[in-house]
Design an enzyme around this catalytic site. Structure first.
Site, mmCIF file in Angstrom:
data_model
loop_
_atom_site.group_PDB
_atom_site.id
_atom_site.type_symbol
_atom_site.label_atom_id
_atom_site.label_comp_id
_atom_site.label_asym_id
_atom_site.label_seq_id
_atom_site.Cartn_x
_atom_site.Cartn_y
_atom_site.Cartn_z
ATOM 1 N N ASP A 34 0.822 -1.199 0.000
ATOM 2 C CA ASP A 34 0.000 0.000 0.000
ATOM 3 C C ASP A 34 0.864 1.260 0.000
ATOM 4 O O ASP A 34 1.373 1.685 1.045
ATOM 5 C CB ASP A 34 -0.900 -0.015 1.254
ATOM 6 C CG ASP A 34 -1.773 1.209 1.346
ATOM 7 O OD1 ASP A 34 -2.367 1.440 2.422
ATOM 8 O OD2 ASP A 34 -1.864 1.958 0.353
ATOM 9 N N SER A 198 -0.181 16.013 -12.114
ATOM 10 C CA SER A 198 -0.413 15.677 -13.521
ATOM 11 C C SER A 198 -0.746 16.968 -14.267
ATOM 12 O O SER A 198 -1.485 17.808 -13.749
ATOM 13 C CB SER A 198 -1.607 14.713 -13.652
ATOM 14 O OG SER A 198 -2.051 14.639 -15.008
HETATM 15 C C1 LIG Z 1 -10.120 -2.389 4.391
HETATM 16 N N1 LIG Z 1 -8.921 -2.474 3.583
HETATM 17 C C2 LIG Z 1 -8.534 -3.799 3.091
HETATM 18 C C3 LIG Z 1 -8.210 -1.330 3.223
HETATM 19 C C4 LIG Z 1 -7.007 -1.422 2.528
HETATM 20 C C5 LIG Z 1 -6.326 -0.269 2.144
HETATM 21 C C6 LIG Z 1 -6.854 0.991 2.465
HETATM 22 C C7 LIG Z 1 -6.186 2.246 2.017
HETATM 23 O O1 LIG Z 1 -6.757 3.327 2.108
HETATM 24 N N2 LIG Z 1 -4.963 2.169 1.470
HETATM 25 N N3 LIG Z 1 -4.339 3.316 0.972
HETATM 26 C C8 LIG Z 1 -8.060 1.066 3.161
HETATM 27 C C9 LIG Z 1 -8.744 -0.079 3.548
#
Ligand SMILES: CN(C)c1ccc(C(=O)NN)cc1
Length: 331
Positions: A34, A198
Site C-alpha cells: 500500500d 499531472s
Molecule cells: C479495508 N482495507 C482492506 C483497506 C485497505 C487499504 C486501504 C487504504 O486506504 N490504502 N491506501 C483502506 C482499507
C-alpha cells in the site's frame, strides 16, 4: 541486493496481494502493498476471535527471531474510515527474496469490520514515507526504507494488471516490463504520500487535451481512481447511459455502453497514460443489473486526487525514493 514478487488481484481487482514471509521459522502471509500508507501491520494471534475471519495470523511467540518492542503501540485509520491497532515486534521479513532482518512488524490486537470481512487480506505493507508511520512513542521505518541502503538502486516498481497476476520489483527496473520511455515527475513527500502533479487529461482519442494541474497521490492500496469533480463530469458526459446515482454513491453507467471512451492522463513531457474504457466499468452494481459502478469517481470527499489501481494497472510505475520522483511508462 534486489527482490521480485508476484502480486495477485482479488475479485474485481479490488486489491492486489503478495506473499510475505515473517519470522523464524517462516510464517507466510498474503499482504496488501500500500503506497498510500506507511505502517507494516498484520493479523496476529493477539486478535480477539470475533475479529478473525479466515485470515492467516502472525504468531510472534512462534518466531525465535521476534522481539517485542515493550511500550510501543500503533493505531491507524484509513481514508475509508477502516482502522487497526496493536503492539509492535521486531522480526525478520522477506518479500520476493529480499530480506530485512529488523523490520518493525505491527501485530494487530484490533481491526475494524472492513478488515475482518476481507478474509484474503492478512495485513498491509505500507510503502509510503515513514514520516506518517503511526507507531508510538517513536515512528518506524517502512520495509523499503529499511531495505533501501542495500539495494542496487533506491527504487521499487509496480506492475499491476487487469484480472491477472503482476509484479512488484525492489532495487531495479525491469526494462522488459514496459514499452516506450519512462517519464519522471517530481514527488513531494512532505505529507508522507507519493504526491505528484499531472499536467492534465484527455477524454477519448478525439478529445482535446485539457491542461489543468491535478495534484494527487499514487496509491496501490486504493481500488478506484478518484479525480476532481470537473474531470468526472467531462468523462461521464461522454457516456450516453452515465449518471450520478446518489443511491449508489457515485457515477454508474451501462456496463456495455459502446460510447465509453478511453481516459488519458498526462504525466509530463507530453506523455500520456491511456486507461482503456473497459477498466472504467468497474463492477456490476448488482448481479441482476446491466449497470456498472464507475471506476472513476469524484475526489471531493478526499481533498486531493487518488490515482488508485484503476489508473495504476494501465501503467508501469517507478517509485524512486532515492530521488523522490515517480516514473510513468505505458506497457
Ligand atoms: C479495508 N482495507 C482492506 C483497506 C485497505 C487499504 C486501504 C487504504 O486506504 N490504502 N491506501 C483502506 C482499507
Amino acid at each position: 541486493d534486489r527482490g521480485s514478487v508476484q502480486n495477485s488481484p482479488k475479485s474485481y481487482d479490488v486489491e492486489y496481494l503478495m506473499p510475505v514471509s515473517l519470522g523464524t521459522p517462516a510464517q507466510q502471509l498474503n499482504l496488501d502493498l500500500d503506497t498510500g500508507s506507511s505502517d507494516f501491520w498484520v493479523f496476529s494471534t493477539l486478535l480477539k476471535e470475533s475479529m478473525i475471519n479466515g485470515q492467516t495470523l502472525y504468531d510472534p511467540n512462534a518466531s525465535t527471531t521476534a522481539d517485542k518492542m515493550e511500550g510501543y503501540s500503533w493505531k491507524i485509520t484509513y481514508g475509508d474510515q477502516s482502522y487497526s491497532s496493536g503492539d509492535v515486534y521486531v522480526d525478520t521479513v522477506t518479500i520476493g527474496d529480499l530480506t530485512v532482518s529488523t523490520q518493525a512488524v505491527e501485530a494487530a490486537r484490533e481491526v475494524s469490520e472492513e478488515f475482518t470481512a476481507d478474509s484474503d487480506n492478512d495485513g498491509l505493507v505500507g510503502l509510503g514515507f515513514g514520516i506518517i508511520n503511526t507507531v508510538m512513542p517513536y515512528k518506524q521505518k517502512t520495509f523499503f526504507e529499511k531495505a533501501m541502503p542495500g539495494l542496487d538502486s533506491p527504487v521499487f516498481t509496480a506492475d499491476l494488471k487487469s484480472g491477472a497476476p503482476g509484479r512488484y520489483n525492489f532495487g531495479y527496473i525491469d526494462n522488459g516490463a514496459y514499452t516506450g520511455n519512462i517519464t519522471y515527475v517530481p514527488v513531494n513527500s512532505s505529507d508522507g504520500f507519493w504526491s505528484w502533479v499531472s499536467p492534465g487529461f484527455q477524454v477519448g482519442t478525439t478529445g482535446s487535451f485539457n491542461s489543468t494541474r491535478i495534484h494527487g497521490i499514487a496509491d496501490t492500496g486504493t481500488t478506484l481512481l478518484l479525480l476532481p469533480e470537473g474531470v468526472c463530469e467531462a468523462f461521464y458526459g461522454r457516456i450516453a447511459s452515465a449518471k450520478y446515482d446518489a443511491s449508489q454513491g457515485g457515477y454508474t453507467f451501462e456496463c456495455n455502453d459502446s460510447t465509453t471512451p478511453d481516459f488519458y492522463f498526462g504525466t509530463g513531457n507530453g506523455q500520456m497514460i491511456r486507461i482503456p474504457g473497459s477498466y472504467l466499468a468497474y463492477s456490476k452494481i448488482d448481479t441482476s443489473s446491466l449497470r456498472c459502478f464507475g471506476g472513476m469517481q469524484s475526489d471531493s470527499g478526499v481533498g486531493f486526487t487518488i490515482w488508485g489501481d484503476i489508473a495504476l494497472k494501465a501503467a508501469f510505475i517507478v517509485f524512486d525514493q532515492g530521488s523522490e520522483r515517480l516514473g510513468w511508462a505505458e506497457k
